[in-house]
Design a protein around this motif. Sequence first.
Motif, PDB file in Angstrom:
ATOM      1  N   LYS A 138      19.225   6.896   0.581  1.00 47.14           N
ATOM      2  CA  LYS A 138      17.848   7.367   0.667  1.00 47.14           C
ATOM      3  C   LYS A 138      16.987   6.299   1.322  1.00 47.14           C
ATOM      4  O   LYS A 138      17.366   5.128   1.413  1.00 47.14           O
ATOM      5  N   GLU A 139      15.822   6.698   1.790  1.00 45.76           N
ATOM      6  CA  GLU A 139      14.788   5.772   2.228  1.00 45.76           C
ATOM      7  C   GLU A 139      13.503   6.163   1.526  1.00 45.76           C
ATOM      8  O   GLU A 139      13.358   7.305   1.062  1.00 45.76           O
ATOM      9  N   SER A 140      12.570   5.214   1.388  1.00 44.20           N
ATOM     10  CA  SER A 140      11.360   5.520   0.635  1.00 44.20           C
ATOM     11  C   SER A 140      10.156   4.788   1.208  1.00 44.20           C
ATOM     12  O   SER A 140      10.285   3.823   1.965  1.00 44.20           O
ATOM     13  N   MET A 141       8.985   5.263   0.823  1.00 41.50           N
ATOM     14  CA  MET A 141       7.720   4.619   1.141  1.00 41.50           C
ATOM     15  C   MET A 141       6.943   4.484  -0.153  1.00 41.50           C
ATOM     16  O   MET A 141       6.712   5.476  -0.862  1.00 41.50           O
ATOM     17  N   GLU A 142       6.553   3.237  -0.485  1.00 37.79           N
ATOM     18  CA  GLU A 142       5.904   2.946  -1.760  1.00 37.79           C
ATOM     19  C   GLU A 142       4.401   2.710  -1.553  1.00 37.79           C
ATOM     20  O   GLU A 142       4.001   1.937  -0.680  1.00 37.79           O
ATOM     21  N   ILE A 143       3.582   3.380  -2.382  1.00 39.88           N
ATOM     22  CA  ILE A 143       2.130   3.309  -2.260  1.00 39.88           C
ATOM     23  C   ILE A 143       1.531   2.991  -3.626  1.00 39.88           C
ATOM     24  O   ILE A 143       1.885   3.624  -4.628  1.00 39.88           O
ATOM     25  N   GLY A 144       0.648   2.002  -3.684  1.00 38.26           N
ATOM     26  CA  GLY A 144      -0.032   1.651  -4.917  1.00 38.26           C
ATOM     27  C   GLY A 144      -1.518   1.934  -4.824  1.00 38.26           C
ATOM     28  O   GLY A 144      -1.994   2.538  -3.857  1.00 38.26           O
ATOM     29  N   ARG A 145      -2.275   1.490  -5.804  1.00 33.70           N
ATOM     30  CA  ARG A 145      -3.735   1.661  -5.768  1.00 33.70           C
ATOM     31  C   ARG A 145      -4.274   0.882  -4.568  1.00 33.70           C
ATOM     32  O   ARG A 145      -3.916  -0.275  -4.347  1.00 33.70           O
ATOM     33  N   ASP A 146      -5.155   1.519  -3.831  1.00 38.11           N
ATOM     34  CA  ASP A 146      -5.530   0.978  -2.531  1.00 38.11           C
ATOM     35  C   ASP A 146      -6.586  -0.113  -2.617  1.00 38.11           C
ATOM     36  O   ASP A 146      -6.803  -0.837  -1.647  1.00 38.11           O
ATOM     37  N   TRP A 147      -7.256  -0.237  -3.756  1.00 32.69           N
ATOM     38  CA  TRP A 147      -8.345  -1.208  -3.879  1.00 32.69           C
ATOM     39  C   TRP A 147      -7.891  -2.519  -4.525  1.00 32.69           C
ATOM     40  O   TRP A 147      -8.711  -3.376  -4.841  1.00 32.69           O
ATOM     41  N   ASP A 148      -6.604  -2.699  -4.728  1.00 29.79           N
ATOM     42  CA  ASP A 148      -6.108  -3.893  -5.388  1.00 29.79           C
ATOM     43  C   ASP A 148      -6.564  -5.145  -4.644  1.00 29.79           C
ATOM     44  O   ASP A 148      -6.441  -5.235  -3.420  1.00 29.79           O
ATOM     45  N   ALA A 149      -7.099  -6.123  -5.376  1.00 34.45           N
ATOM     46  CA  ALA A 149      -7.647  -7.323  -4.749  1.00 34.45           C
ATOM     47  C   ALA A 149      -6.563  -8.245  -4.190  1.00 34.45           C
ATOM     48  O   ALA A 149      -6.830  -9.043  -3.291  1.00 34.45           O
ATOM     49  N   THR A 150      -5.349  -8.129  -4.702  1.00 39.58           N
ATOM     50  CA  THR A 150      -4.277  -9.044  -4.299  1.00 39.58           C
ATOM     51  C   THR A 150      -3.277  -8.390  -3.351  1.00 39.58           C
ATOM     52  O   THR A 150      -2.877  -8.973  -2.341  1.00 39.58           O
ATOM     53  N   TRP A 151      -2.848  -7.176  -3.675  1.00 41.73           N
ATOM     54  CA  TRP A 151      -1.770  -6.528  -2.931  1.00 41.73           C
ATOM     55  C   TRP A 151      -2.300  -5.326  -2.160  1.00 41.73           C
ATOM     56  O   TRP A 151      -3.002  -4.489  -2.708  1.00 41.73           O
ATOM     57  N   LYS A 152      -1.939  -5.239  -0.908  1.00 42.20           N
ATOM     58  CA  LYS A 152      -2.447  -4.185  -0.027  1.00 42.20           C
ATOM     59  C   LYS A 152      -1.342  -3.185   0.320  1.00 42.20           C
ATOM     60  O   LYS A 152      -0.176  -3.571   0.496  1.00 42.20           O
ATOM     61  N   ASN A 153      -1.726  -1.930   0.434  1.00 39.74           N
ATOM     62  CA  ASN A 153      -0.784  -0.922   0.891  1.00 39.74           C
ATOM     63  C   ASN A 153      -0.436  -1.149   2.360  1.00 39.74           C
ATOM     64  O   ASN A 153      -1.219  -1.706   3.129  1.00 39.74           O
ATOM     65  N   GLN A 154       0.752  -0.684   2.725  1.00 37.98           N
ATOM     66  CA  GLN A 154       1.224  -0.773   4.105  1.00 37.98           C
ATOM     67  C   GLN A 154       1.061   0.602   4.750  1.00 37.98           C
ATOM     68  O   GLN A 154       1.929   1.455   4.615  1.00 37.98           O
ATOM     69  N   TRP A 155      -0.041   0.815   5.437  1.00 43.90           N
ATOM     70  CA  TRP A 155      -0.314   2.123   6.018  1.00 43.90           C
ATOM     71  C   TRP A 155       0.142   2.185   7.477  1.00 43.90           C
ATOM     72  O   TRP A 155      -0.086   1.237   8.240  1.00 43.90           O
ATOM     73  N   PRO A 156       0.770   3.287   7.898  1.00 44.20           N
ATOM     74  CA  PRO A 156       1.081   3.442   9.329  1.00 44.20           C
ATOM     75  C   PRO A 156      -0.207   3.626  10.135  1.00 44.20           C
ATOM     76  O   PRO A 156      -1.246   4.001   9.588  1.00 44.20           O
ATOM     77  N   GLN A 157      -0.124   3.366  11.408  1.00 42.13           N
ATOM     78  CA  GLN A 157      -1.267   3.595  12.286  1.00 42.13           C
ATOM     79  C   GLN A 157      -1.624   5.089  12.300  1.00 42.13           C
ATOM     80  O   GLN A 157      -0.738   5.947  12.259  1.00 42.13           O
ATOM     81  N   GLU A 158      -2.926   5.372  12.351  1.00 43.11           N
ATOM     82  CA  GLU A 158      -3.383   6.762  12.307  1.00 43.11           C
ATOM     83  C   GLU A 158      -2.780   7.582  13.441  1.00 43.11           C
ATOM     84  O   GLU A 158      -2.412   8.750  13.246  1.00 43.11           O
TER      85      GLU A 158
END
Length: 370
Positions: free
Chosen positions: A154-174
Amino acid sequence: MITRHISTTTWKAASRSSVRFSRAGYGIVRLRALATLAEIVRSDDTFGIPVVDFGRFRTNDPAAKLSTAKEVVDAFKEVGFVYLSNHGIQDEKINNAFKKSKAFFDLPEEKKAALAWEDPRSNRGYVQQGRERVTQSSDAQEIAALREKAPDYKESMEIGRDWDATWKNQWPQEQDAPDFKSTFLDFFKTCHEFHTLVMRSIALGLSLPETFFDDKIQEQYHNLRLLAYPSIDTRLLKAEGSARAGAHSDYGTLTFVFQDSVGGLEVQNPHTKQFHAATPIPGTIVVNVGDLLARWSNDVLRSTLHRVVAPPAHNGPITPARQSMAFFCNPNGGAEISCLPTCLKEGEKPKYPTVQTEQYIVGRLRATYS
């Protein structure tokens, strides 16, 4: 073995003379002289995952809310899994999320690899096929050997809360994945709101105040995982030790599983240790207890092993591609998880020491990934 889904009225009263099951294909079957859920699930011949109408909890009727809460908690006590129908999340929203997820995984590998998962403390980004090996083991060498011999397909994409002060989500380009970010920010919020409702039902079912968990989960320390299982030679999936995802339990409070129609999710009967198919039922969400909620409840609620394999009915040379989305619900990162007051009998001691959410989950993630 034919998959059975136990209807919401199955175990309500011991005096009833018959039990209703919704089988694969959703016909109704009646079995005599089985009255309680505990009796039903102890045999593999009658084992099933209960189906609970959660719409009754979403009303203002206290009696309906309490009876639904008890059904949810009973399911978690005996099976660790439940199907929730009438959950309130719109089909259009779920279908659109699946559409955007597929579009992401269809991107060229280099586009996805640029968003690679890097740190268990963050738990965000793209995980290529073969990197994760879910297992109950915590031994790094054993996990590495399993990954080499039988990786998860399998492959996956992991998303957390977007406002986290320390860790940022990895978003693809629009331009690469239009509306991907906005779709999953909204879906994350929707799942958190649903988590709050389900935890309220658990609180009532455990004789706690309905809002007992509210201030222990409001930080949204969750993880949304988009999953793509590529089509694969069926022989690979049926080789010893192989699976699309190996047998494992989840780490947090609850997991919401949104699955397509392909199938392959299997749940272990905790009483017999045999695995049974969790056949997709349109309009439902599969919900299961995670390890932290099991610890919180002193194992009153079960964290049950599950896996993803070739669909039981599939005998062709190629197992088709499968999509799912899993929302891993967690307590607040700094929450101290210790035995709930209503889950400890007089004179009994808690089974587990107090543990902090973040330390526990990061430790489990660190062992899981290479």
